[in-house]
Structure formats: structure tokens, C-alpha cells
Scaffold this motif. Structure first.
Motif, PDB file in Angstrom:
ATOM      1  N   TYR A 234      36.514  13.383  33.641  1.00  0.00           N
ATOM      2  CA  TYR A 234      36.837  14.384  33.536  1.00  0.00           C
ATOM      3  C   TYR A 234      35.901  15.759  34.067  1.00  0.00           C
ATOM      4  O   TYR A 234      34.153  15.520  34.244  1.00  0.00           O
ATOM      5  CB  TYR A 234      37.144  15.364  32.519  1.00  0.00           C
ATOM      6  N   ASN A 235      36.273  15.278  35.611  1.00  0.00           N
ATOM      7  CA  ASN A 235      35.117  16.719  36.386  1.00  0.00           C
ATOM      8  C   ASN A 235      35.767  17.930  36.657  1.00  0.00           C
ATOM      9  O   ASN A 235      37.231  17.608  37.442  1.00  0.00           O
ATOM     10  CB  ASN A 235      34.496  16.270  37.681  1.00  0.00           C
ATOM     11  N   TYR A 236      34.858  18.773  37.258  1.00  0.00           N
ATOM     12  CA  TYR A 236      36.045  19.964  37.381  1.00  0.00           C
ATOM     13  C   TYR A 236      35.410  20.750  38.366  1.00  0.00           C
ATOM     14  O   TYR A 236      33.814  20.702  38.501  1.00  0.00           O
ATOM     15  CB  TYR A 236      35.733  21.177  36.037  1.00  0.00           C
ATOM     16  N   ASN A 237      35.808  21.642  39.214  1.00  0.00           N
ATOM     17  CA  ASN A 237      35.547  22.276  40.503  1.00  0.00           C
ATOM     18  C   ASN A 237      36.650  23.682  40.176  1.00  0.00           C
ATOM     19  O   ASN A 237      37.590  23.783  40.825  1.00  0.00           O
ATOM     20  CB  ASN A 237      35.980  21.810  41.341  1.00  0.00           C
ATOM     21  N   ALA A 238      35.939  24.418  39.883  1.00  0.00           N
ATOM     22  CA  ALA A 238      35.988  25.943  39.466  1.00  0.00           C
ATOM     23  C   ALA A 238      37.574  26.119  39.322  1.00  0.00           C
ATOM     24  O   ALA A 238      39.126  26.807  39.630  1.00  0.00           O
ATOM     25  CB  ALA A 238      36.489  27.030  41.158  1.00  0.00           C
ATOM     26  N   ILE A 239      37.922  25.263  37.892  1.00  0.00           N
ATOM     27  CA  ILE A 239      38.978  25.234  37.043  1.00  0.00           C
ATOM     28  C   ILE A 239      38.910  26.381  36.268  1.00  0.00           C
ATOM     29  O   ILE A 239      37.599  26.251  35.208  1.00  0.00           O
ATOM     30  CB  ILE A 239      39.104  23.723  36.516  1.00  0.00           C
ATOM     31  N   PRO A 240      39.385  26.794  34.956  1.00  0.00           N
ATOM     32  CA  PRO A 240      39.912  28.431  34.666  1.00  0.00           C
ATOM     33  C   PRO A 240      39.450  27.303  33.209  1.00  0.00           C
ATOM     34  O   PRO A 240      39.881  26.062  32.793  1.00  0.00           O
ATOM     35  CB  PRO A 240      41.634  27.890  34.338  1.00  0.00           C
ATOM     36  N   LEU A 241      38.794  28.294  32.691  1.00  0.00           N
ATOM     37  CA  LEU A 241      37.758  26.731  31.367  1.00  0.00           C
ATOM     38  C   LEU A 241      39.170  26.657  30.190  1.00  0.00           C
ATOM     39  O   LEU A 241      39.299  25.920  29.154  1.00  0.00           O
ATOM     40  CB  LEU A 241      37.711  28.212  29.849  1.00  0.00           C
ATOM     41  N   LYS A 242      40.798  27.560  30.112  1.00  0.00           N
ATOM     42  CA  LYS A 242      42.200  27.357  29.988  1.00  0.00           C
ATOM     43  C   LYS A 242      42.301  25.184  29.630  1.00  0.00           C
ATOM     44  O   LYS A 242      42.613  25.326  28.707  1.00  0.00           O
ATOM     45  CB  LYS A 242      43.087  28.202  29.858  1.00  0.00           C
ATOM     46  N   VAL A 243      41.851  25.419  31.201  1.00  0.00           N
ATOM     47  CA  VAL A 243      42.915  23.749  31.146  1.00  0.00           C
ATOM     48  C   VAL A 243      41.454  23.046  30.328  1.00  0.00           C
ATOM     49  O   VAL A 243      41.348  21.354  29.637  1.00  0.00           O
ATOM     50  CB  VAL A 243      42.339  23.114  32.434  1.00  0.00           C
ATOM     51  N   ASN A 259      37.631  33.263  19.751  1.00  0.00           N
ATOM     52  CA  ASN A 259      37.515  34.281  19.348  1.00  0.00           C
ATOM     53  C   ASN A 259      36.586  35.375  20.760  1.00  0.00           C
ATOM     54  O   ASN A 259      35.842  35.851  21.003  1.00  0.00           O
ATOM     55  CB  ASN A 259      36.518  34.545  18.293  1.00  0.00           C
ATOM     56  N   GLY A 260      38.000  36.111  21.161  1.00  0.00           N
ATOM     57  CA  GLY A 260      37.601  36.916  22.190  1.00  0.00           C
ATOM     58  C   GLY A 260      36.963  36.034  23.671  1.00  0.00           C
ATOM     59  O   GLY A 260      36.291  36.793  24.467  1.00  0.00           O
ATOM     60  N   VAL A 261      36.829  34.916  23.611  1.00  0.00           N
ATOM     61  CA  VAL A 261      36.661  33.949  25.308  1.00  0.00           C
ATOM     62  C   VAL A 261      38.201  34.331  26.370  1.00  0.00           C
ATOM     63  O   VAL A 261      38.926  34.246  26.222  1.00  0.00           O
ATOM     64  CB  VAL A 261      36.548  32.621  25.547  1.00  0.00           C
ATOM     65  N   GLU A 292      30.833  27.113  17.218  1.00  0.00           N
ATOM     66  CA  GLU A 292      30.731  26.430  16.048  1.00  0.00           C
ATOM     67  C   GLU A 292      31.481  25.306  15.631  1.00  0.00           C
ATOM     68  O   GLU A 292      32.758  25.595  16.232  1.00  0.00           O
ATOM     69  CB  GLU A 292      30.903  27.440  15.091  1.00  0.00           C
ATOM     70  N   VAL A 293      31.386  24.495  15.080  1.00  0.00           N
ATOM     71  CA  VAL A 293      32.350  23.074  14.625  1.00  0.00           C
ATOM     72  C   VAL A 293      32.331  22.960  13.376  1.00  0.00           C
ATOM     73  O   VAL A 293      31.213  22.410  12.377  1.00  0.00           O
ATOM     74  CB  VAL A 293      31.626  21.533  15.810  1.00  0.00           C
ATOM     75  N   LYS A 294      33.368  23.060  12.743  1.00  0.00           N
ATOM     76  CA  LYS A 294      33.531  23.573  11.003  1.00  0.00           C
ATOM     77  C   LYS A 294      34.734  21.694  11.139  1.00  0.00           C
ATOM     78  O   LYS A 294      35.410  21.955  11.948  1.00  0.00           O
ATOM     79  CB  LYS A 294      33.519  24.268  10.933  1.00  0.00           C
ATOM     80  N   GLU A 295      33.818  20.482  10.682  1.00  0.00           N
ATOM     81  CA  GLU A 295      34.981  18.985  11.220  1.00  0.00           C
ATOM     82  C   GLU A 295      35.529  19.014  12.105  1.00  0.00           C
ATOM     83  O   GLU A 295      35.325  18.972  13.507  1.00  0.00           O
ATOM     84  CB  GLU A 295      35.783  19.581   9.644  1.00  0.00           C
ATOM     85  N   LYS A 296      36.817  19.191  11.519  1.00  0.00           N
ATOM     86  CA  LYS A 296      37.747  19.582  13.318  1.00  0.00           C
ATOM     87  C   LYS A 296      38.275  20.072  13.619  1.00  0.00           C
ATOM     88  O   LYS A 296      39.393  20.540  14.780  1.00  0.00           O
ATOM     89  CB  LYS A 296      38.964  18.644  13.094  1.00  0.00           C
ATOM     90  N   THR A 297      37.761  21.499  13.468  1.00  0.00           N
ATOM     91  CA  THR A 297      37.883  23.119  14.229  1.00  0.00           C
ATOM     92  C   THR A 297      36.709  22.781  15.096  1.00  0.00           C
ATOM     93  O   THR A 297      35.500  23.090  14.412  1.00  0.00           O
ATOM     94  CB  THR A 297      38.364  23.671  13.470  1.00  0.00           C
ATOM     95  N   VAL A 298      36.426  23.501  15.970  1.00  0.00           N
ATOM     96  CA  VAL A 298      35.751  24.346  17.068  1.00  0.00           C
ATOM     97  C   VAL A 298      36.116  26.069  17.255  1.00  0.00           C
ATOM     98  O   VAL A 298      37.688  25.934  17.445  1.00  0.00           O
ATOM     99  CB  VAL A 298      35.492  23.694  18.453  1.00  0.00           C
ATOM    100  N   ILE A 299      35.547  26.644  16.791  1.00  0.00           N
ATOM    101  CA  ILE A 299      35.152  28.036  17.284  1.00  0.00           C
ATOM    102  C   ILE A 299      34.209  28.626  18.223  1.00  0.00           C
ATOM    103  O   ILE A 299      32.784  28.612  18.367  1.00  0.00           O
ATOM    104  CB  ILE A 299      35.003  28.959  15.615  1.00  0.00           C
ATOM    105  N   ILE A 300      35.226  28.835  19.332  1.00  0.00           N
ATOM    106  CA  ILE A 300      34.170  29.497  20.604  1.00  0.00           C
ATOM    107  C   ILE A 300      34.343  31.370  20.174  1.00  0.00           C
ATOM    108  O   ILE A 300      35.313  31.465  20.107  1.00  0.00           O
ATOM    109  CB  ILE A 300      34.766  28.872  21.801  1.00  0.00           C
ATOM    110  N   SER A 301      33.058  31.383  20.757  1.00  0.00           N
ATOM    111  CA  SER A 301      33.149  33.424  21.084  1.00  0.00           C
ATOM    112  C   SER A 301      32.343  33.851  21.595  1.00  0.00           C
ATOM    113  O   SER A 301      31.954  32.904  22.524  1.00  0.00           O
ATOM    114  CB  SER A 301      32.521  33.794  19.415  1.00  0.00           C
ATOM    115  N   GLN A 302      32.362  35.211  22.388  1.00  0.00           N
ATOM    116  CA  GLN A 302      31.673  35.899  23.403  1.00  0.00           C
ATOM    117  C   GLN A 302      31.370  36.774  22.854  1.00  0.00           C
ATOM    118  O   GLN A 302      31.974  37.743  22.317  1.00  0.00           O
ATOM    119  CB  GLN A 302      32.776  35.495  24.422  1.00  0.00           C
TER     120      GLN A 302
END
Length: 302
Positions: A234-243, A259-261, A292-302
Motif C-alpha cells: 500500500y503506497n499512496y500519492n495524494a489519496i484521501p484519508l478515507k481510502v 472524532n472530527g477528523v 488511541e487503540v483499544k483492543e480491536k478499535t481505533v479512535i482517531i481525533s483532531q
């Protein structure tokens, strides 16, 4: 197959391995159920078994078989149930709704599927296709896709794939489609591919790709012989974060909470495949994202 024929426990395995005697094969082909079970065998191919509801899938298969035969329903021989049970082990999640078939690949899974004309599609994780088999029998090779799929199309009439972001049409070729929320990327590996959206039309030849992000188009060169996800690169060149985060979700089989990213922001870099914390650091740090990684869940914030 005649009712008084004795079918041993290895009959279906020998049939699938082309080990039946001429008489056994002839009797089997003359049975009323042969067409239905040949079709099941042709359509059921899977890289690995995803988690699914076995009872629900079995009932769907039986429903499909029932409606393929317009005669009065009859008692089904024991070997039929063995075949249906075997099909459950190799199918992904299949949903039959009238003439509509939905094939769904779960997060972190990869699913190979043979379409009614013999063309093949390999779905990446968290992706699905929908098609109406009746149309295919009439020569209209059309389907919808959500997520990502790699197609190997048999030559014939126009083969069309519709996404929310545009339509892709070919005759016989190999190509990859990725469609996620206003982002569409199409790469051609063989033949020619026509990509259309509301604004314009693009023709791709082997080694060419196009990405359309929020109606902005960019052509690029494809250097690999297969899509990156098939070789776990997986290499990215100007690819949206959702991808990027969808790929990370499939690689590590995680759930994400946002959370708001702003996932429309563009990312250039790579995805590390053997350490989730390092992978998140490489992606999130330059984008000023905390995680923040909690077991099998990742919470991303900005």
C-alpha cells in the motif's frame, strides 16, 4: 440420477475432482438437479472463509435452488444436502432477493467470485457487488460495486460496472476499481477501459490509471501487474484519508471511530503492515491526528 442408485459419502468429492465413472457421470448429468449443483460448484470460490450465519446462508441456497425449478417441489435426496452444506463452506455472504444477487466481502477478507458469464471478480475487504442474473442471461452484463474489486472480464458484449462516482465499461479486459465516498480510482491491466462520470469520459489502456476525487480528475501510470492490495502493498500519492483508513481497517481487521477528523484530506506515504501502532504513527503524525487503540478499535481525533 436414479432413485435406486446408491451414493456413497465420497460421490460429490469424486465428481468435483473428475473421478466419476462414465456411467456415474452420465446418470448424474441426466438427473433433474444436476444443473443447479453444477452452478453452485462453478460460482463458489473463496480465498478464506469469512464469518457468517451458516443457517441463513444455507436457507438462501435452498431458496435459490427451489426457484430454479418451476415444477412441484419434490423430496430431495440426501446427497443434495451434502452438496448444499459443502457450498456453505466456500461461499461468502450471498443474499438472493427476487432476481437480485448481492455478494458481500467482510472487513479483512478477500473473496473471489465467478459471474454468470464466467468473468471473475476478486473483492477486497468491506466491499460488495449487486447484479440481476436475468439481465445477464439476456446479454446485459451489468453490476454495481461498493468498495474495491479486481475484474477479469471474458470477451463478449459490453461489461458495465456502476459506482456512485461513475460508470466503467469494457468488452474483455482486466482492471481494478476502488469506489469510496466521492473518490473513484480505476486501473487498467489488459484491454481498454472506459471511465465516465457526470463531467467527462476517459479511455484507459494497459498501464494507465485515473483517480477522480470530488470531481477532480488525475491520470497516472500503473507500474505493477496487479492491484497493490492483491500483493499486500500500500503506497499512496495524494489519496484521501478515507481510502487510507479503509485499507488499514482491512489489513489489521479493526473498527474505527472518527472524532472530527476530515477524511477528505490527502495523504502521501505508505501503510506499514506488521505493527498497528507504528502504522498509525506514520499516517497520523504528519496529518496532525491523534489516535488511541483499544483492543480491536481505533479512535482517531483532531
Amino acid at each position: 440420477m436414479k432413485d435406486n442408485d446408491k451414493i456413497d459419502d465420497t460421490f460429490l468429492a469424486r465428481w468435483l475432482n473428475n473421478e466419476l465413472t462414465e456411467k456415474e457421470l452420465s446418470d448424474f448429468k441426466n438427473s433433474e438437479d444436476y444443473v443447479a449443483y453444477k452452478k453452485i460448484a462453478q460460482k463458489s470460490t473463496l480465498f478464506r472463509v469469512p464469518a457468517f450465519d451458516e443457517t441463513r446462508t444455507f436457507e438462501a441456497i435452498q431458496h435459490k435452488i427451489y426457484h430454479q425449478n418451476k415444477k412441484v417441489k419434490k423430496l430431495v435426496p440426501n446427497w443434495v444436502y451434502v452438496m448444499a452444506a459443502a457450498a456453505v463452506l466456500v461461499f461468502g455472504f450471498f443474499l438472493f432477493k427476487e432476481d437480485q444477487t448481492t455478494i458481500t466481502c467482510g472487513v479483512g477478507e478477500q473473496l473471489a467470485y465467478v459471474l454468470p458469464d464466467g468473468s471473475q471478480v476478486e473483492l477486497n475487504g468491506n466491499s460488495s457487488i449487486i447484479y440481476v442474473e436475468k439481465k445477464w442471461k439476456e446479454g446485459k452484463r451489468e453490476l454495481d460495486i461498493t468498495g474495491e474489486g479486481y475484474f477479469k472480464v471474458k470477451k463478449g458484449s459490453t461489461f458495465s460496472v456502476t459506482t456512485k462516482e461513475g460508470k466503467i465499461s469494457v468488452l474483455g479486459t482486466q482492471f481494478n476499481i476502488q469506489s469510496i465516498d466521492e473518490f473513484l480510482a480505476v486501473e487498467c491491466y489488459e484491454g481498454k477501459v472506459k471511465v465516465e462520470n457526470k463531467v467527462e469520459k476517459t479511455i484507459l489502456t494497459p498501464g494507465k490509471g485515473v483517480k477522480i476525487n470530488q470531481a477532480v480528475k488525475q491520470n497516472y501510470i500503473v507500474t505493477d501487474s496487479v492491484p497493490n492490495w492483491k500483493v499486500n502493498k500500500y503506497n499512496y500519492n495524494a489519496i484521501p484519508l478515507k481510502v487510507v483508513f479503509k485499507d488499514l481497517q482491512n489489513v489489521y481487521q479493526l473498527k474505527f471511530i472518527n472524532n472530527g477528523v476530515d477524511l477528505s484530506k490527502l495523504y502521501t506515504g505508505k501503510l506499514l503492515k506488521n505493527d498497528i501502532n507504528k502504522a498509525l504513527q506514520i499516517i497520523c503524525k504528519p496529518m496532525n491526528i491523534t489516535f488511541e487503540v483499544k483492543e480491536k478499535t481505533v479512535i482517531i481525533s483532531q
